[in-house]
Design an enzyme around this catalytic site. Structure first.
Site, PDB file in Angstrom:
ATOM      1  N   HIS A   1      -9.804  42.113   6.840  1.00  0.00           N
ATOM      2  CA  HIS A   1     -11.075  42.069   6.102  1.00  0.00           C
ATOM      3  C   HIS A   1     -12.264  42.389   7.005  1.00  0.00           C
ATOM      4  O   HIS A   1     -13.062  43.291   6.674  1.00  0.00           O
ATOM      5  CB  HIS A   1     -11.234  40.702   5.441  1.00  0.00           C
TER       6      HIS A   1
ATOM      7  N   HIS B   1     -18.614  38.252  10.901  1.00  0.00           N
ATOM      8  CA  HIS B   1     -19.407  37.594   9.855  1.00  0.00           C
ATOM      9  C   HIS B   1     -18.769  36.324   9.301  1.00  0.00           C
ATOM     10  O   HIS B   1     -19.454  35.506   8.692  1.00  0.00           O
ATOM     11  CB  HIS B   1     -19.695  38.578   8.710  1.00  0.00           C
TER      12      HIS B   1
ATOM     13  N   GLU C   1     -18.023  30.228   9.835  1.00  0.00           N
ATOM     14  CA  GLU C   1     -17.546  29.398   8.725  1.00  0.00           C
ATOM     15  C   GLU C   1     -16.072  29.042   8.863  1.00  0.00           C
ATOM     16  O   GLU C   1     -15.668  27.922   8.554  1.00  0.00           O
ATOM     17  CB  GLU C   1     -17.756  30.139   7.405  1.00  0.00           C
ATOM     18  N   ASP C   2     -15.259  29.982   9.331  1.00  0.00           N
ATOM     19  CA  ASP C   2     -13.801  29.800   9.299  1.00  0.00           C
ATOM     20  C   ASP C   2     -13.199  29.320  10.609  1.00  0.00           C
ATOM     21  O   ASP C   2     -11.994  29.067  10.673  1.00  0.00           O
ATOM     22  CB  ASP C   2     -13.125  31.121   8.900  1.00  0.00           C
TER      23      ASP C   2
ATOM     24  N   ASP D   1     -19.419  43.215   2.896  1.00  0.00           N
ATOM     25  CA  ASP D   1     -18.473  42.105   2.739  1.00  0.00           C
ATOM     26  C   ASP D   1     -18.062  41.955   1.277  1.00  0.00           C
ATOM     27  O   ASP D   1     -16.874  41.848   0.955  1.00  0.00           O
ATOM     28  CB  ASP D   1     -19.144  40.827   3.258  1.00  0.00           C
TER      29      ASP D   1
ATOM     30  N   ASP E   1     -22.493  64.004 -22.498  1.00  0.00           N
ATOM     31  CA  ASP E   1     -22.985  64.208 -21.133  1.00  0.00           C
ATOM     32  C   ASP E   1     -22.406  63.163 -20.186  1.00  0.00           C
ATOM     33  O   ASP E   1     -23.115  62.394 -19.558  1.00  0.00           O
ATOM     34  CB  ASP E   1     -24.513  64.194 -21.090  1.00  0.00           C
TER      35      ASP E   1
END
Length: 755
Positions: free
Chosen positions: A65, A89, A93-94, A156, A277
């Site tokens: 990712h 990024h 957090e992880d 992201d 169109d």
């Protein structure tokens, strides 16, 4: 950290550009490696090791990712700092890595971008809407500091949307809806067309899967015919342009994206076969002058369709998109759209703000800082202004969505300056867009030299002249027709300032009635109360009370946040002096919770005076705990419990009346926990007022059993509700909240006699 010497041992597929970076850094050659490449390689290696034991829902290594996000940013022409932020990024957090460590390894710019993109910590918000609103408030603040934050966030989100099939259907729909409502419009506002179109199509795939497959199949069925037709048009235009010495860099035909076709079908209420169109021809020429010469060639070769020409070169869109659009009748008699632009215009249409760092005259990628101070980001400045003006989460989210969608009209000042406004805007919206004081002192307007009323809807090309007067001031009636959140918030601000003392007094009264007088003044000066004010986006407690009095913040929200603040401080306070808020005199009411009765609860009775007797709550007046009641003996259903003063009791003889009262001790532990109450609300008929009322009731944890709305053209609307109430205080609080709404004229309880 140990460097990754080769790429052959990695358990993930990495693109060739990244392989080249890693190879260059690990090479034993004596040639110096550019710092940009070193930064990219270091960021990848760091992210790879931190995410090494993590996997996505698809089962692939998580590092895939960040690599994909970094690749998208590279394709946009992002600098090495942006690409590094793409790799990193998710690490804050992880993993256990802190922003400080990122700064020490990769520099302050990378840290700021990663912090701006990092998902928010989980707060105990009272509703999903409020949590989402807080999310976006912080995101826009980060964007104001550095616009690259949202570009990384969009990359992201785009990769997450590409891999959404691995999540549960409910989560797919939630993410897709948020993408369509917020992130696709954000990509559009930044002019990143290639992101916007793909985000819309992917959202369309998960939100309307049946329509998506239908449009996809229909477009595929007619592909060969469409390509043959476009090829003939392209060949003809290339020949004619060359004949008049217009140098075309590129001419191609392309189908419109699927969601765009679906929107047109919905907007025009037509089937796919009635939409001709669905494809467009794009001409890319060298200069702006050649754009208009090419337009003459197109109109000479094909018959133009009246009303289908748009000059976005002379009047660029707010996202700086420039192009000539014209609708013509094609070779087979079917409508065809032709777009004409220069290569620079095309780059801006595809890459938007990223075009400024992707393409420079030198051909070298570079970065110029863009913040909310730039003229092109007036929409972002407005979003930041509303952060303080709009306290209600629902109203803020609606304002964000309304402002992000690109549906503007363009009007002119008397000096010829172009002012973009939302569709349906009025002279008052225009006045507040020019300056707050112009709006506050607006007395009249001339449109195209003619006097007009202030609620006139402005049209493209109107020349608007605002007439001001020192003695003029805003009217709350303006809120019934202005459409821009800027105008709405400025009108409310003026009203709040001019009635501030009255609003503060009303707020104090509401809060004191809820919490009690004992210790109330000390509570207002306490640290938890100041914390609540700041969490509600107010500078001090007095501003918070004014907002409460005005109805900008709900009583239930304030009390819930105060309870959280007190609870967070209690461990520290108890350690110091074994005290708490309750020992200081004031007590906070608990959120109404439906309780499961115990085995003995069936013996308890919420009403005193009917013990052991058959009785029921009268449906004509629906009394609730806390208000005076009276019992009436009936022939078949025992004693009927009414509100004192119920209109249906006027003819009841005295020998059938039984004195009864609420047993406060047993009310909370007995069923039913709630009591039905019928109300009538008279409101100004505007879109969204019913939803706003339901939002106020939801804040009070009040269930709505049924609802009915009655409207008459040119008259106030009547809303009839049956709501579940647990006690009289809850009913009074809800009435106060609804009365304070700007569009509510009156609210009253109903009995059967009134209906």
């Amino acid at each position: 950290m140990k460097a990754i010497a080769t790429v052959s041992t990695l358990d993930c597929n990495i693109p060739s550009w990244l392989q080249d970076c890693l190879t260059a850094v690990s090479s034993k050659a004596n040639e110096p490696v550019p710092e940009d490449i070193v930064l990219i390689a270091k960021a990848f290696e760091f992210a790879y090791q931190l995410h090494q034991d993590q996997y996505r829902a698809s089962g692939e290594p998580y590092i895939a990712h960040p690599v994909a996000v970094a690749g998208l940013l590279r394709d946009l022409g992002g600098s090495s700092v942006m690409i590094a932020a793409g790799f990193l990024h998710d690490v804050v957090e992880d993993t256990e890595i802190t922003p400080e460590e990122i700064e020490s390894r990769f520099g302050i710019e990378v840290r700021q971008l990663v912090e701006g993109v990092t998902k928010l910590s989980k707060f105990n918000f009272s509703s999903k809407t409020e949590r989402q609103a807080e999310n976006f408030r912080r995101m826009f603040l980060a964007m104001a500091a550095d616009i690259r934050v949202i570009v990384v966030k969009l990359a992201d989100r785009l990769h997450n949307m590409r891999t959404l099939q691995h999540l549960k259907p409910e989560k797919q729909r939630r993410i897709a809806r948020e993408t369509r409502e917020i992130f696709a419009p954000l990509a559009n506002r930044l002019g990143i067309g290639r992101f916007k179109w793909e985000l819309e199509d992917l959202s369309f795939k998960y939100l309307e899967p049946d329509f998506y497959r239908q449009v996809q199949e229909l477009v595929a069925e007619r592909r060969s015919d469409r390509e043959d037709r476009l090829t003939k048009v392209v060949d003809m235009l290339r020949e004619r342009l060359a004949a008049v010495d217009v140098h075309s860099i590129e001419i191609n035909g392309r189908p419109k994206h699927l969601y765009g076709i679906y929107q047109k079908m919905q907007r025009q209420q037509k089937g796919f076969h009635e939409i001709y169109d669905i494809a467009a021809v794009r001409l890319i020429v060298e200069t702006k002058e050649e754009c208009y010469r090419a337009l003459a060639v197109v109109h000479d070769a094909f018959r133009p369709i009246p009303g289908r020409f748009k000059d976005y070169i002379g009047l660029p869109k707010p996202n700086r998109y420039q192009s000539l659009h014209t609708g013509v009748i094609g070779l087979t008699g079917r409508p065809l759209e032709v777009q004409i632009r220069t290569m620079e215009m095309h780059r801006i249409a595809e890459f938007g703000i990223a075009a400024h760092w992707k393409y420079k005259e030198t051909g070298v990628s570079s970065y110029t800082r863009f913040t909310a101070e730039d003229e092109k980001f007036t929409w972002l400045r407005q979003l930041l202004e509303w952060q303080n003006d709009l306290k209600d989460a629902q109203e803020y989210m609606e304002s964000v969505k309304d402002n992000l969608f690109d549906d503007d009209v363009y009007v002119f000042t008397p000096k010829g300056d172009v002012v973009p406004l939302s569709r349906g805007a009025t002279p008052v919206d225009f006045a507040y867009r020019i300056h707050t004081e112009v709006g506050n002192h607006c007395a009249g307007v001339r449109i195209n030299g003619q006097w007009r009323v202030l609620d006139t809807r402005l049209e493209n090309g109107d020349i608007v002249e605002i007439i001001t007067s020192k003695n003029s001031h805003p009217s709350l009636d303006w809120l019934n027709f202005v459409v821009t959140p800027t105008a709405q918030s400025r009108i409310r601000q003026w009203y709040k300032r001019s009635h501030r003392e009255e609003n503060v007094a009303r707020g104090r009264e509401l809060l004191e009635k809820e919490l009690g007088k004992n210790g109330f003044e000390a509570l207002l000066k306490s640290e938890p109360m100041q914390t609540v004010a700041e969490r509600c986006n107010y500078h001090n407690v007095e501003d918070l009370l004014a907002g409460l009095g005005y109805g900008e913040v709900t009583l239930n929200l304030l009390v819930n946040r105060l309870r959280e603040a007190v609870k967070a401080q209690q461990p520290m306070v108890q350690t110091l002096n074994e005290t708490s808020l309750e020992t200081e005199g004031a007590s906070l009411p608990q959120t109404p919770v439906t309780k499961v009765p115990s085995a003995t609860s069936s013996k308890k009775n919420p009403i005193t005076g009917v013990e052991g007797l058959l009785h029921h709550i009268a449906g004509c007046c629906n009394p609730v705990p806390g208000e005076p009641i009276i019992g009436i003996v009936t022939q078949r259903r025992g004693i009927s419990i009414h509100r004192q003063g119920c209109p249906g009791l006027e003819s009841i003889p005295g020998d059938r009346i039984v004195p009864v009262s609420w047993n406060r001790k047993d009310v909370e532990s007995c069923r039913p926990q709630t009591y039905p109450v019928k109300v009538q609300i008279e409101v100004l008929d505007r879109v969204g007022v019913f939803k706003d009322i339901l939002s106020r009731l939801s804040d009070q944890y009040i269930n709505v059993r049924n609802a009915r709305v009655k409207t008459n053209e040119g008259q106030p609307a009547l809303i009839y509700l049956c709501i579940d109430i647990s006690e009289l205080q809850q009913l009074e609080r809800s009435f106060t909240q609804i009365k304070n709404m700007k569009d509510v004229l009156s609210i009253r309880r109903l009995s059967t006699v009134d209906e």
